[in-house]
Design an enzyme around this catalytic site. Structure first.
Site, PDB file in Angstrom:
ATOM      1  N   ALA A  65       1.205  92.441 -13.926  1.00  0.00           N
ATOM      2  CA  ALA A  65       1.449  91.416 -12.916  1.00  0.00           C
ATOM      3  C   ALA A  65       2.702  90.624 -13.270  1.00  0.00           C
ATOM      4  CB  ALA A  65       0.243  90.491 -12.807  1.00  0.00           C
ATOM      5  N   GLY A 110      -2.558  94.237 -14.747  1.00  0.00           N
ATOM      6  CA  GLY A 110      -2.920  94.448 -13.352  1.00  0.00           C
ATOM      7  C   GLY A 110      -2.672  95.856 -12.871  1.00  0.00           C
TER       8      GLY A 110
END
Length: 259
Positions: A65, A110
């Site tokens: 992320a 992520g």
């Protein structure tokens, strides 16, 4: 107008979703937003029987992320951040058709959590993956603590998350984190080949089988078998079961319609 970060194309009964945010395909807020819209478009296509999720470039499937988001997060902003991602990832997990992830490079944080939301993961030999969030003072917030535990068990999950270890593709395969390792540059084609094979099977049967597996994971064996029985009964009412039987008797390839 900037180019889209997420696109998709139709290849017969297979939809290919491609992430394109070079060089590392970072999971930005804009990418999450676009991925959400593309997934909605794909799921609304009645002719889609399997999804392949892949990414451009040679370095990364998704290297995590956007960590610049974490600098001044309040508890409320943190909740909003992860819940937004969970909604999108859950759409993939709960898709009626199988979702196959082709991991061409790094899948961290992520990025790995996105892969975990898919049904099947195929990785290039050079791929590396892990959940290094504890090194930033956080934890995997897009479902990683939950999905990874269900996939490889609590002990291995704790080891990976507590240490932030980065696994090679072969190590990830040994852990049971991915289903197949292929030569570098071949994960996308391998995922497409698998998706195309799945697309030849009865669509309703695939949809019901996926739902039955998911529903049975968190109940007792007895309850799971009841779910299975009810699912089998449901399939006995379909046109596809008749087509499958006729094709078998006539020694031909079945022409399933998904009804």
């Amino acid at each position: 107008m900037s180019k889209p970060l997420v696109t998709y194309e139709k290849r017969g009964f297979v939809s290919v979703i491609t992430i394109d945010n070079p060089p590392l395909n970072i999971l930005t807020d804009q990418l999450v937003h676009e991925l959400d819209g593309v997934i909605d478009d794909v799921l609304s296509d009645q002719g889609c029987r399997a999804i392949v999720l892949t990414a451009t470039g040679e370095k990364a499937f998704m290297a995590g992320a956007d960590i610049t988001q974490f600098d001044s997060l309040t508890p409320e902003a943190g909740r909003e951040l992860v819940e937004k991602g969970k909604v999108v990832f859950n759409k993939l997990e709960n898709a009626s058709m199988p979702v196959i992830c082709a991991m061409n490079g790094l899948a961290l944080g992520g990025g790995l959590e996105l892969a975990l939301a898919c049904d099947i993961r195929i990785a290039d030999k050079k791929a590396k993956m892990g959940l290094p969030e504890t090194g930033l003072g956080i934890l995997p917030g897009y479902g990683g603590t939950q999905r990874l535990t269900r996939l490889i068990g609590p002990g291995k999950t704790k080891e990976l998350i507590f240490t932030g270890a980065i696994l090679t593709a072969d190590e990830a395969y040994q852990y049971g984190l991915i289903e197949k390792v292929v030569e570098n540059g071949e994960s996308r084609q391998a995922a497409l080949a698998l998706a195309e094979k799945i697309a030849t099977k009865a669509p309703v049967a695939i949809t019901v089988a996926k739902a039955t597996i998911h529903q049975g994971m968190d109940v007792s064996l007895e309850e799971g078998q009841d779910i299975e029985t009810n699912a089998f009964m449901k399939l006995c009412e379909t046109s596809d079961i008749q087509e499958g039987f006729q094709a078998f008797m006539e020694k031909r390839t079945p022409n399933f319609t998904g009804k």
